[in-house]
Motif scaffolding. Sequence first.
Motif, mmCIF file in Angstrom:
data_model
loop_
_atom_site.group_PDB
_atom_site.id
_atom_site.type_symbol
_atom_site.label_atom_id
_atom_site.label_comp_id
_atom_site.label_asym_id
_atom_site.label_seq_id
_atom_site.Cartn_x
_atom_site.Cartn_y
_atom_site.Cartn_z
ATOM 1 N N MET A 198 0.473 -1.222 -0.329
ATOM 2 C CA MET A 198 -0.041 -0.713 -0.099
ATOM 3 C C MET A 198 0.970 1.268 -0.039
ATOM 4 N N SER A 199 0.660 2.024 -0.686
ATOM 5 C CA SER A 199 1.643 3.526 -1.104
ATOM 6 C C SER A 199 1.348 4.265 0.774
ATOM 7 N N THR A 200 2.219 5.133 0.428
ATOM 8 C CA THR A 200 1.941 6.126 1.594
ATOM 9 C C THR A 200 0.513 7.095 1.580
ATOM 10 N N ARG A 201 0.799 7.583 0.518
ATOM 11 C CA ARG A 201 -0.384 8.406 0.187
ATOM 12 C C ARG A 201 -1.530 7.449 0.603
ATOM 13 N N ARG A 202 -2.085 5.816 0.488
ATOM 14 C CA ARG A 202 -3.255 5.666 0.593
ATOM 15 C C ARG A 202 -3.223 5.450 1.877
ATOM 16 N N SER A 203 -2.382 5.502 2.512
ATOM 17 C CA SER A 203 -2.405 5.375 3.850
ATOM 18 C C SER A 203 -2.274 5.726 4.476
ATOM 19 N N ARG A 204 -1.873 7.242 4.171
ATOM 20 C CA ARG A 204 -1.932 8.748 5.028
ATOM 21 C C ARG A 204 -3.888 8.995 4.644
ATOM 22 N N SER A 205 -4.596 8.901 3.111
ATOM 23 C CA SER A 205 -5.408 9.482 3.470
ATOM 24 C C SER A 205 -6.963 8.384 4.004
ATOM 25 N N ARG A 206 -6.225 7.160 4.431
ATOM 26 C CA ARG A 206 -7.270 6.273 4.911
ATOM 27 C C ARG A 206 -7.175 6.505 6.661
ATOM 28 N N ASN A 207 -6.084 7.389 7.158
ATOM 29 C CA ASN A 207 -5.844 6.936 8.708
ATOM 30 C C ASN A 207 -6.664 8.654 9.282
ATOM 31 N N PRO A 208 -7.925 9.134 9.464
ATOM 32 C CA PRO A 208 -8.089 9.815 9.938
ATOM 33 C C PRO A 208 -7.338 11.112 10.701
ATOM 34 N N THR A 209 -6.208 10.389 11.750
ATOM 35 C CA THR A 209 -5.523 11.693 12.638
ATOM 36 C C THR A 209 -4.927 12.206 11.983
ATOM 37 N N VAL A 210 -4.335 12.173 10.492
ATOM 38 C CA VAL A 210 -3.782 12.972 9.617
ATOM 39 C C VAL A 210 -3.688 14.237 8.836
ATOM 40 N N SER A 211 -3.775 15.051 9.933
ATOM 41 C CA SER A 211 -3.432 16.497 9.598
ATOM 42 C C SER A 211 -3.714 16.614 7.747
ATOM 43 N N ARG A 212 -4.352 16.655 6.592
ATOM 44 C CA ARG A 212 -4.873 17.566 5.416
ATOM 45 C C ARG A 212 -4.891 18.724 5.493
ATOM 46 N N ILE A 213 -4.129 19.252 4.714
ATOM 47 C CA ILE A 213 -4.103 20.544 4.408
ATOM 48 C C ILE A 213 -4.917 21.190 3.074
ATOM 49 N N SER A 214 -5.898 21.818 2.874
ATOM 50 C CA SER A 214 -6.232 22.014 2.313
ATOM 51 C C SER A 214 -5.855 22.859 0.342
ATOM 52 N N ASP A 215 -6.722 22.539 -0.089
ATOM 53 C CA ASP A 215 -5.653 23.755 -1.227
ATOM 54 C C ASP A 215 -6.126 24.972 -1.161
ATOM 55 N N ASP A 216 -6.986 25.847 -0.514
ATOM 56 C CA ASP A 216 -6.832 27.108 -0.148
ATOM 57 C C ASP A 216 -5.608 27.319 0.891
ATOM 58 N N GLN A 217 -5.519 26.361 1.581
ATOM 59 C CA GLN A 217 -4.227 26.597 2.320
ATOM 60 C C GLN A 217 -3.585 26.415 1.634
ATOM 61 N N ILE A 218 -2.950 26.336 0.816
ATOM 62 C CA ILE A 218 -2.006 25.892 -0.030
ATOM 63 C C ILE A 218 -2.163 27.037 -0.678
ATOM 64 N N ASN A 219 -3.023 27.416 -1.412
ATOM 65 C CA ASN A 219 -2.756 28.830 -2.091
ATOM 66 C C ASN A 219 -2.418 29.932 -1.588
ATOM 67 N N ASP A 220 -2.894 29.962 0.117
ATOM 68 C CA ASP A 220 -3.307 30.817 1.005
ATOM 69 C C ASP A 220 -1.248 31.102 0.598
ATOM 70 N N LEU A 221 -0.617 29.870 1.080
ATOM 71 C CA LEU A 221 0.437 29.833 1.065
ATOM 72 C C LEU A 221 1.413 30.814 0.254
ATOM 73 N N VAL A 222 1.603 29.969 -0.879
ATOM 74 C CA VAL A 222 1.976 30.253 -1.647
ATOM 75 C C VAL A 222 1.523 31.297 -1.933
ATOM 76 N N SER A 223 0.633 32.136 -1.770
ATOM 77 C CA SER A 223 0.531 33.968 -2.174
ATOM 78 C C SER A 223 1.162 34.242 -1.256
ATOM 79 N N LYS A 224 1.486 34.290 0.378
ATOM 80 C CA LYS A 224 2.164 35.411 1.063
ATOM 81 C C LYS A 224 3.781 34.951 0.661
ATOM 82 N N LEU A 225 3.920 33.423 0.390
ATOM 83 C CA LEU A 225 5.671 33.564 -0.209
ATOM 84 C C LEU A 225 5.676 34.799 -1.124
ATOM 85 N N GLN A 226 5.239 34.338 -2.150
ATOM 86 C CA GLN A 226 5.048 35.239 -3.355
ATOM 87 C C GLN A 226 5.740 36.911 -2.812
ATOM 88 N N GLN A 227 4.561 36.922 -1.831
ATOM 89 C CA GLN A 227 4.609 38.306 -1.794
ATOM 90 C C GLN A 227 5.721 39.093 -0.651
#
Length: 94
Positions: free
Chosen positions: A1-30
Amino acid sequence: MSTRRSRSRNPTVSRISDDQINDLVSKLQQLLPEIRTRRSDKVSSSKVLQETCNYIRNLHREVDDLSERLSELLENSDSNQASIIRSLLMQELI
């Protein structure tokens, strides 16, 4: 089983949303002088991350150069001057 699949099935793993990533990239850009000065506001995330890595590498080089220059300055100074410089540096670190 790939790491990606095992993470997606693990409810305790905190996931970062696409909006959060976009916000962080925007802050980096500034924060990046190279991108901030461009007229185009549309820069890809990969370009922002690439420029961030380049900027950090350049900052590391500058720190290394300044540290080397400071070491040379301290070596070539008399003990009183070196003592004053060291005390000033210690005040900045506190």
